[in-house]
Design an enzyme around this catalytic site. Structure first.
Site, PDB file in Angstrom:
ATOM      1  N   ASP A   1       0.818  -1.211   0.000  1.00  7.27           N
ATOM      2  CA  ASP A   1       0.000   0.000   0.000  1.00  7.27           C
ATOM      3  C   ASP A   1       0.855   1.266   0.000  1.00  7.27           C
ATOM      4  O   ASP A   1       2.035   1.257   0.354  1.00  7.27           O
ATOM      5  CB  ASP A   1      -0.948   0.020   1.200  1.00  7.27           C
ATOM      6  CG  ASP A   1      -0.228  -0.168   2.538  1.00  7.27           C
ATOM      7  OD1 ASP A   1       0.786  -0.898   2.575  1.00  7.27           O
ATOM      8  OD2 ASP A   1      -0.681   0.402   3.548  1.00  7.27           O
TER       9      ASP A   1
ATOM     10  N   HIS B   1       7.883   8.755   4.642  1.00  5.29           N
ATOM     11  CA  HIS B   1       6.659   9.557   4.676  1.00  5.29           C
ATOM     12  C   HIS B   1       6.913  11.018   4.281  1.00  5.29           C
ATOM     13  O   HIS B   1       6.084  11.880   4.559  1.00  5.29           O
ATOM     14  CB  HIS B   1       5.951   9.471   6.038  1.00  5.29           C
ATOM     15  CG  HIS B   1       5.472   8.089   6.383  1.00  5.29           C
ATOM     16  ND1 HIS B   1       4.417   7.868   7.241  1.00  5.29           N
ATOM     17  CD2 HIS B   1       5.877   6.863   5.989  1.00  5.29           C
ATOM     18  CE1 HIS B   1       4.217   6.554   7.361  1.00  5.29           C
ATOM     19  NE2 HIS B   1       5.113   5.936   6.606  1.00  5.29           N
TER      20      HIS B   1
ATOM     21  N   GLU C   1      -0.568  -2.015   5.279  1.00  9.16           N
ATOM     22  CA  GLU C   1       0.351  -1.973   6.417  1.00  9.16           C
ATOM     23  C   GLU C   1       0.289  -0.636   7.133  1.00  9.16           C
ATOM     24  O   GLU C   1       0.542  -0.554   8.335  1.00  9.16           O
ATOM     25  CB  GLU C   1       1.783  -2.250   5.947  1.00  9.16           C
ATOM     26  CG  GLU C   1       2.808  -2.369   7.079  1.00  9.16           C
ATOM     27  CD  GLU C   1       3.323  -1.045   7.601  1.00  9.16           C
ATOM     28  OE1 GLU C   1       3.622  -0.963   8.813  1.00  9.16           O
ATOM     29  OE2 GLU C   1       3.420  -0.086   6.816  1.00  9.16           O
ATOM     30  N   GLU C   2      -0.065   0.427   6.394  1.00  5.62           N
ATOM     31  CA  GLU C   2       0.064   1.781   6.923  1.00  5.62           C
ATOM     32  C   GLU C   2      -1.071   2.206   7.852  1.00  5.62           C
ATOM     33  O   GLU C   2      -0.926   3.182   8.579  1.00  5.62           O
ATOM     34  CB  GLU C   2       0.149   2.794   5.765  1.00  5.62           C
ATOM     35  CG  GLU C   2       1.407   2.678   4.914  1.00  5.62           C
ATOM     36  CD  GLU C   2       2.657   3.183   5.627  1.00  5.62           C
ATOM     37  OE1 GLU C   2       2.542   3.647   6.785  1.00  5.62           O
ATOM     38  OE2 GLU C   2       3.738   3.116   5.040  1.00  5.62           O
TER      39      GLU C   2
END
Length: 409
Positions: free
Chosen positions: A82, A365, A140-141
């Protein structure tokens, strides 16, 4: 035990395709729980290699099995697929084509590396001991994450060990690292809605100021780690968001705080949660304000199996110079790979992806995040070496145990 004399050489041959796959994924990112096209694209590649493929595992997860010609254990390898809700600010040909969405954490490279592993194993299955179960995990995020759902759908059915990697920009390209025991923190989030009584900014005595109450809560929360947690135990309490008011001369009647808690020890995790609740309740009451606390427990701490971490320190120096192999420092970031490690022995690893020469200098990020793509070669070689060493050292006589995903429960 290796499946061929030189897997690194074969991976180098596959590397141009791995770069192409990674850049395709980088141009076409999808957010957590929305990875429909990504999942289908991965499944198509895997079928083309000759893998047995299951789609829809835990949502948009994909599970592929490569069966070895020789009996042995089943070893799972995992990549996350993702992306994040971040605008890509890089000026590169493979920049995200989706406004406001980008692979800002390396999941595109994790996926491409594991596709390279899949291709390698299907090309060499005649010498493969046991099965390799390849897990391409969504979400996962964002908690609750995709790992729990994949496990519930049987992704670890018959699996004896599991390994995963994270391309890590704070670590220089060429280095690899992990540690036994806790490596990444448990992640909890909280949201606090404070209700006061609004009014004119010139008449504060007629109001209950939600902003003042909120500010007091923020200050008081800082005492949890400094005064309630054992100084030898890591913990973080961060208020990252405060939203209140819209005019300079109006006292706000509501204030919303949002933050995160990071811990390693379950006892500390429980303590922080309870102290936070009491502080919010009593501080708001002191100011005559109402409150509502939404505390969301997320991923547990990621704890590497001691034996499998030791395997890393045995295997990695065979692949790389010894000075490239490091013991990692624990980090307060979280990872839902933790759930796999609660089910079967395994290890999660950091692979260096930072390199100023290619612009891979920004943190995870970040809108300009990128990786040294050669880290995919390191990741793939390390996963293969760990899996093959486990299969070669397994003395239980277990056969090919990952035939089918097992039903939940």
């Amino acid at each position: 035990m290796r499946t061929t004399a030189n897997p690194e050489e074969e991976l180098r041959r596959l590397f141009p395709e791995m770069v192409e796959w990674r850049r395709h994924l980088h141009r076409n990112p999808e957010l957590s729980f929305q990875e429909k096209k990504t999942s289908a694209w991965i499944a198509d590649r895997l079928r083309g290699f000759g893998c047995e493929v299951r789609e829809g595992i835990g949502g948009y997860g994909v599970m592929a099995v490569v069966r070895g010609a020789l009996p042995g254990p089943a070893v799972a390898l995992r990549a996350d697929i993702d992306a994040l809700p971040i605008e890509d600010e890089k000026t590169v040909a493979y920049r995200s084509s989706v406004p406001g969405v980008m692979h800002a954490c390396g999941h595109d490279a994790h996926t491409a590396a594991l596709l390279g592993v899949a291709r390698y194993y299907t090309d060499n299955r005649a010498a493969l001991t046991g099965d390799r179960v390849l897990l391409f995990q969504p979400a996962e995020e964002v908690a609750p994450g995709g790992a729990v759902a994949m496990i519930a759908d049987g992704a670890l059915g018959g699996v004896d060990a599991v390994y995963g990697v994270h391309l890590w920009s704070p670590l220089a390209f060429g280095k690899v690292a992990t540690k036994a025991g806790p490596l990444m923190a448990a992640v909890d989030d909280f949201y606090i809605d404070i209700t006061g009584k609004g009014g004119h900014g010139a008449l504060p005595h007629q109001t209950v100021d939600a902003i003042v109450a909120g500010a007091a809560v923020v200050q008081a929360l800082q005492t949890i780690v400094s005064r309630s947690v054992d100084p030898l135990q890591p913990a973080v309490v961060t208020v990252g968001s405060i939203q209140a008011g819209n005019a300079v001369n109006v006292i706000a009647d509501t204030c919303r705080l949002g933050g995160t808690v990071r811990t390693f020890d379950e006892g500390v995790r429980k303590l922080v949660k309870e102290r936070l609740r009491l502080i919010v309740e009593q501080t708001c009451a002191l100011h005559g304000a109402g409150m509502k606390l939404d505390y969301r427990e997320g991923y547990p701490a990621l704890v590497n199996d001691a034996r499998e971490a030791a395997r890393f320190f045995e295997v990695a120096p065979r692949l790389f110079d010894r000075e490239q192999v490091e013991e990692a420092e624990p980090v307060m970031a979280g990872e839902d790979f933790a759930y796999y490690l609660r089910e079967v022995p395994g290890c999660f690893l950091f692979v260096g992806a930072g390199n100023e020469a290619c612009g891979a200098v920004h943190p995870h990020h970040h809108p300009r995040f990128d990786v040294d793509e050669r880290g995919m070669l390191v990741s793939a070689a390390l996963l293969i070496a760990l899996a093959d060493d486990y299969a070669g050292s397994d003395k239980t006589g277990r056969g090919n145990g990952a035939a089918e995903p097992q039903p939940a429960g």
